[in-house]
Design an enzyme around this catalytic site. Structure first.
Site, PDB file in Angstrom:
ATOM      1  CB  SER A  13       4.041 -23.273  24.093  1.00 41.84           C
ATOM      2  OG  SER A  13       4.260 -24.342  23.184  1.00 41.84           O
ATOM      3  CB  ILE A  15       9.249 -20.803  18.046  1.00 41.98           C
ATOM      4  CG1 ILE A  15      10.667 -21.213  18.462  1.00 41.98           C
ATOM      5  CG2 ILE A  15       9.291 -19.969  16.764  1.00 41.98           C
ATOM      6  CD1 ILE A  15      11.349 -22.170  17.501  1.00 41.98           C
ATOM      7  CB  SER A 138      14.944 -28.738  12.597  1.00 38.63           C
ATOM      8  OG  SER A 138      16.017 -29.131  13.423  1.00 38.63           O
ATOM      9  CE1 TYR A 151      11.306 -31.927  15.021  1.00 38.96           C
ATOM     10  CE2 TYR A 151      13.701 -31.943  14.845  1.00 38.96           C
ATOM     11  CZ  TYR A 151      12.513 -31.251  15.000  1.00 38.96           C
ATOM     12  OH  TYR A 151      12.527 -29.882  15.139  1.00 38.96           O
ATOM     13  CE  LYS A 155      10.608 -30.085  12.243  1.00 41.53           C
ATOM     14  NZ  LYS A 155       9.625 -28.990  12.233  1.00 41.53           N
TER      15      LYS A 155
END
Length: 261
Positions: A13, A15, A138, A151, A155
């Protein structure tokens, strides 16, 4: 990129799916991976040159299976030129409201799973004398924001690991490209984990008004083809990367004033 073998994780799904469609148009050989077999098959059906697309189910939390998955991936086309580490999950919860198990999940999926797969493929790239790791991190891998503590931590960790990998294996002709998107119009927010580990199940204005996914993927593909080390894409949110270099306190104030959720 043309006539390359490209392995994409998180391809079911968002990207990953759009990257699959765009790379397929250029005549590349693709290996599509995620946990969701039916969704991968549906993505393949939307791609051109389907005879050059293979599906390989992969669970990023199954660290012990990575060596086996790499062997299977190499056997599909005989080589791999580019691994796009795109699989991951986001978060929307305050630190005080987040169970420790949620932090572990975020680290296992977003960081350790990517590291495990990269480590398993690295010896093949060294032996081959070339290879390219592209990593979708990100802008949250460059600065923090409320509701995304775990998150952001995962990252940030990716940047530390892959910066060192680039240093240690430049001599082996192995490239690393870090892609840092801001808001992109995908289901990443809908699927984000809340403090108790459940899905958020609704979108937010930032994601709804983010970059259109096909536009973002075109820019991402150009950055990888140009062998960029690190690039940030987004609207006003990407400016945080540059503001932090000037003043961390100023960025702190701007993020708090934005009332982000």
């Amino acid at each position: 990129m043309k006539n390359k073998t490209i392995w994409i994780t998180g391809a079911s799904s968002g990207i990953g799916a759009e990257l699959s469609r765009q790379y397929a148009k250029s005549g590349n050989r693709l290996i599509l991976s995620s946990r969701r077999l039916k969704e991968l098959e549906a993505v393949k059906e939307t791609c051109s040159n389907q005879e050059h697309i293979k599906i390989l189910p992969l669970d990023l939390k199954d660290f012990k299976s990575m060596d086996d998955s790499v062997e299977k991936a190499i056997a599909l086309f005989g080589s791999i030129d580019l691994l796009i580490n795109n699989g991951g999950v986001s978060q929307r919860s305050l630190i005080a409201d987040t169970n420790f198990e949620v932090y572990k999940e975020l680290i296992d999926v977003n960081y350790l799973g990517t590291v495990a797969l990269t480590k398993a493929l690295l010896p093949f790239f060294i032996k081959q004398g070339s290879g390219h790791f592209a990593v979708v991190t990100s802008v949250m891998g460059k600065f923090g924001s409320p509701y995304r503590s775990g998150y952001c931590g995962a990252k940030h960790a990716l940047h530390g690991f892959f910066d060192v990998l680039r240093m240690e294996h430049q001599k082996d002709n192995i490239a690393v490209t870090m892609i840092c998107p801001g808001f992109v119009q995908t289901n990443v927010t809908i699927n984000a984990l809340t403090g108790n580990g459940e899905k958020l199940n609704h979108d937010d204005p930032g994601t709804k008004n983010g970059l259109e996914v096909s536009y973002f993927c075109k820019k991402m593909i150009r950055a990888i083809s140009a062998n960029k080390w690190e690039v940030s894409f987004g609207k006003k949110e990407k400016l945080g990367v540059f503001v932090k270099r000037f003043s961390q306190k100023l960025l702190h104030s701007i993020v708090l004033r934005s009332n982000v959720r």
